[in-house]
Design an enzyme around this catalytic site. Structure first.
Site, mmCIF file in Angstrom:
data_model
loop_
_atom_site.group_PDB
_atom_site.id
_atom_site.type_symbol
_atom_site.label_atom_id
_atom_site.label_comp_id
_atom_site.label_asym_id
_atom_site.label_seq_id
_atom_site.Cartn_x
_atom_site.Cartn_y
_atom_site.Cartn_z
ATOM 1 N N ILE A 99 4.471 7.283 -3.159
ATOM 2 C CA ILE A 99 4.653 8.725 -2.938
ATOM 3 C C ILE A 99 6.131 9.040 -2.716
ATOM 4 O O ILE A 99 6.678 9.972 -3.312
ATOM 5 C CB ILE A 99 3.802 9.192 -1.732
ATOM 6 N N ASN B 118 0.509 -11.510 -3.016
ATOM 7 C CA ASN B 118 0.396 -10.471 -1.999
ATOM 8 C C ASN B 118 -1.050 -9.991 -2.001
ATOM 9 O O ASN B 118 -1.446 -9.211 -2.857
ATOM 10 C CB ASN B 118 1.379 -9.345 -2.361
ATOM 11 N N GLY C 41 -0.771 2.935 2.029
ATOM 12 C CA GLY C 41 -0.432 2.728 3.440
ATOM 13 C C GLY C 41 0.911 3.386 3.635
ATOM 14 O O GLY C 41 1.737 3.373 2.719
ATOM 15 N N GLU D 231 9.128 -5.390 -2.568
ATOM 16 C CA GLU D 231 8.685 -6.397 -1.594
ATOM 17 C C GLU D 231 8.652 -7.796 -2.223
ATOM 18 O O GLU D 231 8.981 -8.783 -1.567
ATOM 19 C CB GLU D 231 7.297 -6.027 -1.057
ATOM 20 N N GLU E 234 8.756 7.552 -3.739
ATOM 21 C CA GLU E 234 9.588 7.398 -4.943
ATOM 22 C C GLU E 234 9.258 8.424 -6.017
ATOM 23 O O GLU E 234 10.114 8.780 -6.819
ATOM 24 C CB GLU E 234 9.398 5.988 -5.542
ATOM 25 N N ARG F 280 2.934 -13.034 1.000
ATOM 26 C CA ARG F 280 3.031 -12.012 2.034
ATOM 27 C C ARG F 280 1.909 -12.323 3.019
ATOM 28 O O ARG F 280 0.738 -12.419 2.623
ATOM 29 C CB ARG F 280 2.839 -10.631 1.437
ATOM 30 N N HIS G 290 8.345 4.794 4.202
ATOM 31 C CA HIS G 290 7.569 4.045 3.198
ATOM 32 C C HIS G 290 6.259 4.798 3.028
ATOM 33 O O HIS G 290 5.345 4.687 3.856
ATOM 34 C CB HIS G 290 7.343 2.603 3.685
ATOM 35 N N ARG H 150 -6.527 6.152 5.595
ATOM 36 C CA ARG H 150 -6.498 5.911 7.043
ATOM 37 C C ARG H 150 -6.059 7.168 7.777
ATOM 38 O O ARG H 150 -5.228 7.925 7.283
ATOM 39 C CB ARG H 150 -5.506 4.777 7.362
ATOM 40 N N HIS I 141 4.821 -3.273 7.042
ATOM 41 C CA HIS I 141 5.690 -2.912 5.903
ATOM 42 C C HIS I 141 7.076 -3.511 6.050
ATOM 43 O O HIS I 141 8.067 -2.996 5.517
ATOM 44 C CB HIS I 141 5.818 -1.371 5.742
HETATM 45 P P1 ADP Z 1 0.154 0.776 -2.034
HETATM 46 O O1 ADP Z 1 0.255 1.043 -0.567
HETATM 47 O O2 ADP Z 1 -1.263 0.612 -2.518
HETATM 48 O O3 ADP Z 1 1.125 -0.288 -2.565
HETATM 49 P P2 ADP Z 1 1.788 2.608 -3.634
HETATM 50 O O4 ADP Z 1 3.122 2.366 -3.011
HETATM 51 O O5 ADP Z 1 1.549 2.111 -5.020
HETATM 52 O O6 ADP Z 1 0.595 2.169 -2.684
HETATM 53 O O7 ADP Z 1 1.554 4.204 -3.622
HETATM 54 C C1 ADP Z 1 0.382 4.785 -4.079
HETATM 55 C C2 ADP Z 1 0.481 6.292 -3.844
HETATM 56 O O8 ADP Z 1 1.578 6.818 -4.620
HETATM 57 C C3 ADP Z 1 -0.758 7.057 -4.277
HETATM 58 O O9 ADP Z 1 -1.028 8.088 -3.342
HETATM 59 C C4 ADP Z 1 -0.341 7.638 -5.607
HETATM 60 O O10 ADP Z 1 -1.069 8.789 -5.983
HETATM 61 C C5 ADP Z 1 1.110 7.972 -5.295
HETATM 62 N N1 ADP Z 1 1.884 8.210 -6.525
HETATM 63 C C6 ADP Z 1 2.224 7.311 -7.481
HETATM 64 N N2 ADP Z 1 2.878 7.931 -8.500
HETATM 65 C C7 ADP Z 1 2.924 9.255 -8.176
HETATM 66 C C8 ADP Z 1 3.456 10.425 -8.798
HETATM 67 N N3 ADP Z 1 4.066 10.361 -9.978
HETATM 68 N N4 ADP Z 1 3.337 11.606 -8.153
HETATM 69 C C9 ADP Z 1 2.723 11.687 -6.954
HETATM 70 N N5 ADP Z 1 2.205 10.627 -6.313
HETATM 71 C C10 ADP Z 1 2.306 9.431 -6.905
#
Ligand code: ADP
Length: 391
Positions: A326, A9, A209, A376, A328, A90, A205, A238, A178
Site C-alpha cells: 500500500i 519466508n 500486515g 526483505e 509503495e 525469515r 510499512h 487484523r 517487520h
Molecule cells: P504482505 O503483507 O502480504 O506482504 P504487500 O506488501 O504485498 O502485503 O501489500 C499488499 C497490499 O498492497 C494489499 O492491500 C494490496 O491491495 C495493496 N496494493 C498493492 N498494489 C496496489 C495498488 N496499485 N494500489 C493500491 N493498493 C495496492
C-alpha cells in the site's frame, strides 16, 4: 554454476522464496511464492518473468512442509544452473534472545522453538522449513533472520505494558515486527536523506500486515506492533489496536470462544471487516461502496493517529517514509494520511505523489516524505551470505 543463497519466508498461508547471487545479493535471480496453502495453493514466479518454466501443480491440501519439499525438488530441476550455498530464513520471533541473525545449529533451533508460543501462526512453519532442509542437506549452512531483532534497540520504556512489572520480566512486553523491512529501509536512508538519515524518521510499512517504526540514528526507538503482530494499525484482516475491554466483553457477554476471538481479530477484521468487501486496498479503491470508503478512511485516520503517537519517542519528525504494497503503490492512501499530518510539517507535492516520485514532499516542507520500495529478501540474503562466511 552461479553461487546463490536461497531465502525462504513462510507466512501463515504462503511461502515466498528467492535465489540471490552471492556476488550481488540486492537483486534476485529468481523469485516466487506459493500462496493459498491448505486452501487453493498456487505456485508463481515473478523473477524471471514469463520465462516459460513449467510450474508444479499443487494438491489443494498442500501444507508448508510439502510446499518446501516441492520447491526444493523444483529448484533442483529447473534452477540447476544455480548452486545453493546457504539458506536464509525469515523467522518471525527472536524474543529477547536473538538481537541479530543467527547461524542455525541444534541449540539455536531449540531456543527458537521455545519462542513458538509468542508467534504460533508463523514460528512453527519457519522452524519446520529449517528442520526439513537440515535433514535433506545436513552440511548446508542455514541462517535465521528475525523480524523482531531490529527492534532490540528500543528503550525499555517503549517496550513496557502497564501490567504488573513481573509480567514484563516474564516476556510480556512489546517486541515489534517487520524488522527485516525496517532494516532494509534504514540501510537506504543515507542515499536518500544524507545527514538527515540519522534524524527523526518514521517508516510506514503498509502491506497486508502494517506497522510503523520510529527511528533515530537509523535504529528502532518505538514501533506500533507489540507483543503480537495484532497491535497498532488497521491491517488487511487484523483489527490493530482495540480497547482490550472489547475482548472481555466478547468472552463474558457474548460467550465467544478463544478460537472464535482469534479468528475475529486476525482474519475477519481490518479493511475486510469494516468494508465487508475485501482485505486488499486495491479492491477497496476500485469500489464505489460507501463501506469501502469507510474502511479506507479508517485505515488512513488510524495510521495518522499512530504516526502522531510515535512522535514523543523521537521528539519530532524530519522524514516520513512509505513502503510495502500500500505504501509503495497507493498514492491516495499516502495523500490522505499526510493531509492529516500537516500540523507536523508534512506537505505532499500532489504531482510528485501521483507520478511515482521518490521524494513526494513539497520542497519547502520541514518534513521530507519519501516512497522507498522495501526488500526483505535482500536483507535475508545479505545476512545469510555474511553469517555463512560466503564473503
Ligand atoms: P504482505 O503483507 O502480504 O506482504 P504487500 O506488501 O504485498 O502485503 O501489500 C499488499 C497490499 O498492497 C494489499 O492491500 C494490496 O491491495 C495493496 N496494493 C498493492 N498494489 C496496489 C495498488 N496499485 N494500489 C493500491 N493498493 C495496492
Amino acid at each position: 554454476m552461479n553461487d546463490v543463497v536461497l531465502t525462504l519466508n513462510a507466512g501463515s498461508s504462503s511461502l515466498k522464496f528467492a535465489l540471490h547471487s552471492v556476488d550481488d545479493p540486492l537483486v534476485p535471480v529468481l523469485r516466487g511464492k506459493v500462496t493459498g496453502l491448505k486452501r487453493a495453493p498456487a505456485f508463481s514466479l515473478s523473477v524471471p518473468k514469463d520465462a516459460g518454466l513449467p510450474l508444479p501443480a499443487l494438491d489443494p491440501a498442500c501444507t508448508h512442509e510439502e510446499a518446501t519439499v516441492i520447491l526444493l525438488d523444483w529448484l533442483g530441476t529447473h534452477a540447476a544452473q544455480h548452486a545453493i550455498k546457504a539458506v536464509g530464513h525469515r523467522v518471525v520471533h527472536g524474543g529477547t534472545v536473538f538481537d541479530g541473525p543467527a547461524r542455525v545449529d541444534a541449540a539455536k533451533l531449540a531456543q527458537m522453538a521455545e519462542l513458538t508460543p509468542l508467534a504460533p501462526l508463523h514460528q512453527p512453519h519457519n522452524l519446520a522449513a529449517i528442520g526439513l532442509i537440515a535433514e535433506r542437506a545436513p552440511s548446508l549452512p542455514q541462517v535465521a533472520c528475525f523480524d523482531t531483532s531490529f527492534h532490540a534497540t528500543q528503550p525499555e520504556m517503549n517496550r513496557l505494558f502497564a501490567l504488573p512489572y513481573e509480567m514484563s520480566q516474564q516476556g510480556l512486553k512489546r517486541y515489534g515486527f517487520h524488522g527485516l523491512s525496517y532494516a532494509f529501509i534504514a540501510s537506504t536512508l543515507p542515499e536518500h536523506l544524507g545527514a538527515e538519515a540519522n534524524g527523526r524518521v518514521v517508516v510506514a510499512h503498509l502491506g497486508n500486515g502494517a506497522s510503523l517504526c520510529a527511528m533515530k540514528n537509523r535504529q528502532s526507538v518505538a514501533t506500533t506492533m507489540g507483543f503480537t503482530a495484532l497491535d497498532g494499525l488497521v491491517m488487511g484482516r487484523r483489527s490493530g489496536r482495540i480497547d482490550p475491554g472489547v475482548i472481555l466483553h466478547l468472552v463474558q457477554q457474548r460467550g465467544m470462544s478463544v478460537p472464535e476471538i482469534d479468528a475475529l481479530l486476525y482474519q475477519q477484521s481490518g479493511l475486510l471487516g469494516v468494508s465487508g468487501i475485501s482485505n486488499a486496498m486495491q479492491d477497496l479503491e476500485a469500489s464505489s461502496d460507501p463501506r469501502a470508503k469507510l474502511a479506507i478512511d479508517l485505515f488512513c485516520y488510524r495510521a495518522a493517529c499512530e504516526i502522531a503517537g510515535l512522535i514523543p519517542a523521537i521528539g519530532g519528525l524530519d522524514a516520513l517514509i512509505f513502503t510495502a504494497g500500500i505504501g509503495e503503490n497507493s498514492a491516495a492512501t499516502r495523500q490522505a494520511i499526510c493531509d492529516q499530518l500537516v500540523w507536523l510539517g508534512v506537505e505532499v507535492d500532489r504531482y510528485a505523489n501521483d507520478n511515482g516520485a521518490t521524494v513526494i514532499s513539497m520542497p519547502e516542507a520541514t518534513c521530507k516524505v519519501l516512497v522507498i520500495p522495501t526488500n526483505e529478501d535482500a536483507v535475508i540474503a545479505q545476512s545469510t551470505i555474511e553469517m555463512a562466511g560466503l564473503v
